[in-house]
Design a protein around this motif. Structure first.
Motif, PDB file in Angstrom:
ATOM      1  N   VAL A  51      32.797 -16.937 -14.445  1.00 36.79           N
ATOM      2  CA  VAL A  51      33.073 -18.180 -13.735  1.00 36.79           C
ATOM      3  C   VAL A  51      32.543 -19.346 -14.556  1.00 36.79           C
ATOM      4  CG1 VAL A  51      33.120 -17.189 -11.414  1.00 36.79           C
ATOM      5  CG2 VAL A  51      30.967 -18.060 -12.315  1.00 36.79           C
ATOM      6  N   TYR A  52      33.267 -20.443 -14.443  1.00 34.76           N
ATOM      7  CA  TYR A  52      32.926 -21.692 -15.115  1.00 34.76           C
ATOM      8  C   TYR A  52      33.194 -22.827 -14.141  1.00 34.76           C
ATOM      9  CZ  TYR A  52      33.518 -18.693 -19.194  1.00 34.76           C
ATOM     10  OH  TYR A  52      33.432 -17.669 -20.090  1.00 34.76           O
ATOM     11  N   TYR A  53      32.616 -23.968 -14.415  1.00 29.61           N
ATOM     12  CA  TYR A  53      32.892 -25.169 -13.622  1.00 29.61           C
ATOM     13  C   TYR A  53      32.697 -24.933 -12.125  1.00 29.61           C
ATOM     14  CZ  TYR A  53      35.168 -27.214 -17.801  1.00 29.61           C
ATOM     15  OH  TYR A  53      35.456 -27.709 -19.064  1.00 29.61           O
TER      16      TYR A  53
ATOM     17  N   GLN B 130      29.893 -12.215 -14.548  1.00 28.61           N
ATOM     18  CA  GLN B 130      28.834 -12.814 -15.355  1.00 28.61           C
ATOM     19  C   GLN B 130      29.060 -14.316 -15.414  1.00 28.61           C
ATOM     20  OE1 GLN B 130      27.748  -9.155 -18.267  1.00 28.61           O
ATOM     21  NE2 GLN B 130      28.809 -10.814 -19.199  1.00 28.61           N
ATOM     22  N   LEU B 131      27.995 -15.041 -15.642  1.00 26.56           N
ATOM     23  CA  LEU B 131      28.082 -16.480 -15.796  1.00 26.56           C
ATOM     24  C   LEU B 131      26.942 -16.939 -16.676  1.00 26.56           C
ATOM     25  CD1 LEU B 131      25.753 -17.817 -13.662  1.00 26.56           C
ATOM     26  CD2 LEU B 131      27.384 -16.814 -12.077  1.00 26.56           C
ATOM     27  N   MET B 132      27.096 -18.101 -17.235  1.00 25.77           N
ATOM     28  CA  MET B 132      26.061 -18.671 -18.088  1.00 25.77           C
ATOM     29  C   MET B 132      25.532 -19.940 -17.434  1.00 25.77           C
ATOM     30  SD  MET B 132      27.647 -18.110 -21.898  1.00 25.77           S
ATOM     31  CE  MET B 132      29.281 -18.728 -21.536  1.00 25.77           C
ATOM     32  N   VAL B 133      24.222 -20.131 -17.534  1.00 24.23           N
ATOM     33  CA  VAL B 133      23.554 -21.304 -16.989  1.00 24.23           C
ATOM     34  C   VAL B 133      22.697 -21.898 -18.106  1.00 24.23           C
ATOM     35  CG1 VAL B 133      21.862 -22.111 -15.287  1.00 24.23           C
ATOM     36  CG2 VAL B 133      23.487 -20.313 -14.669  1.00 24.23           C
ATOM     37  N   ARG B 134      22.768 -23.200 -18.239  1.00 29.02           N
ATOM     38  CA  ARG B 134      21.914 -23.851 -19.232  1.00 29.02           C
ATOM     39  C   ARG B 134      20.451 -23.670 -18.824  1.00 29.02           C
ATOM     40  NH1 ARG B 134      26.476 -27.042 -18.952  1.00 29.02           N
ATOM     41  NH2 ARG B 134      27.551 -27.151 -20.936  1.00 29.02           N
ATOM     42  N   PRO B 135      19.567 -23.412 -19.796  1.00 30.15           N
ATOM     43  CA  PRO B 135      18.166 -23.099 -19.470  1.00 30.15           C
ATOM     44  C   PRO B 135      17.434 -24.181 -18.687  1.00 30.15           C
ATOM     45  CG  PRO B 135      18.569 -22.826 -21.828  1.00 30.15           C
ATOM     46  CD  PRO B 135      19.819 -23.357 -21.224  1.00 30.15           C
ATOM     47  N   ASP B 136      17.827 -25.440 -18.841  1.00 33.60           N
ATOM     48  CA  ASP B 136      17.120 -26.518 -18.153  1.00 33.60           C
ATOM     49  C   ASP B 136      17.638 -26.773 -16.736  1.00 33.60           C
ATOM     50  OD1 ASP B 136      19.569 -27.544 -18.967  1.00 33.60           O
ATOM     51  OD2 ASP B 136      18.755 -29.485 -19.579  1.00 33.60           O
ATOM     52  N   ASN B 137      18.630 -26.007 -16.297  1.00 37.87           N
ATOM     53  CA  ASN B 137      19.226 -26.228 -14.981  1.00 37.87           C
ATOM     54  C   ASN B 137      18.579 -25.310 -13.945  1.00 37.87           C
ATOM     55  OD1 ASN B 137      20.851 -26.846 -12.823  1.00 37.87           O
ATOM     56  ND2 ASN B 137      22.755 -26.718 -13.986  1.00 37.87           N
TER      57      ASN B 137
ATOM     58  N   ALA C  38      18.184 -21.209  -9.222  1.00 34.71           N
ATOM     59  CA  ALA C  38      17.716 -20.804  -7.893  1.00 34.71           C
ATOM     60  C   ALA C  38      18.892 -20.512  -6.967  1.00 34.71           C
ATOM     61  CB  ALA C  38      16.824 -21.887  -7.296  1.00 34.71           C
ATOM     62  N   PHE C  39      19.965 -21.292  -7.083  1.00 38.32           N
ATOM     63  CA  PHE C  39      21.162 -21.053  -6.278  1.00 38.32           C
ATOM     64  C   PHE C  39      21.729 -19.666  -6.555  1.00 38.32           C
ATOM     65  CE2 PHE C  39      25.874 -21.168  -6.444  1.00 38.32           C
ATOM     66  CZ  PHE C  39      26.124 -21.164  -5.075  1.00 38.32           C
ATOM     67  N   TYR C  40      21.920 -19.325  -7.831  1.00 37.67           N
ATOM     68  CA  TYR C  40      22.493 -18.011  -8.154  1.00 37.67           C
ATOM     69  C   TYR C  40      21.562 -16.875  -7.743  1.00 37.67           C
ATOM     70  CZ  TYR C  40      26.360 -20.300 -10.449  1.00 37.67           C
ATOM     71  OH  TYR C  40      27.471 -21.061 -10.697  1.00 37.67           O
TER      72      TYR C  40
END
Length: 153
Positions: A80-82, A115-122, A127-129
């Motif tokens: 997933v993106y966006y 799978q999904l990617m999250v920027r480290p500073d987010n 916490a949401f995921y």
């Protein structure tokens, strides 16, 4: 910070976007800070919509697009993106609803892992995921622009 949504699932109508929805979805992505200069959101939407293995889903509250996700798969794993929820509609459970829609879209196609990617500073989205039972996996992500441009963050 608002408390997470704990009531019944909110009523959003979820459907794949149509041509007329593109501008509203891009505006939502921009409001949520999801666009980057090196990714053309209109091109990302067009590419997803012309493939059988991807879709852009919108969540509507009435006629307003208040949530979205670009979902796809490579035949093995879903991605997933966006993932976006309009800032004026956060903490109503819409994020969970749009992620459920993405998961169901993948299940229908026989894809068992998302799978999904999250920027480290987010940290807020991390916490949401985690609240949706996603877990961090240790991976190193490599990338290369095939048109020769310099690496981007």
């Amino acid at each position: 910070m608002s408390l997470p949504h704990t009531g019944p699932a909110p009523a959003l109508s979820i459907a794949a976007i149509e041509d007329a929805d593109t501008a509203d979805v891009i505006a939502l992505w921009r409001r949520c800070g999801l666009t980057r200069p090196w990714n053309d959101p209109a091109a990302d939407i067009a590419l997803a919509r012309k493939q059988q293995n991807a879709a852009v889903l919108a969540g509507r509250d009435g006629s307003d697009v208040v949530a979205s996700v670009l979902v796809g798969h490579d035949g093995h794993r879903g991605w997933v993106y966006y993932v976006a929820v309009d800032p004026d509609h956060r903490h109503k459970g819409f994020g969970r609803v749009i992620m459920d829609a993405a998961e169901n879209w993948l299940r229908v196609r026989g894809i068992e892992k998302l799978q999904l990617m999250v920027r480290p500073d987010n940290s807020q989205v991390q916490a949401f995921y985690q609240s949706l039972d996603y877990f961090e996996q240790e991976r190193i992500v490599y990338a290369k622009w095939l048109d020769g441009r310099e690496p981007t963050p």
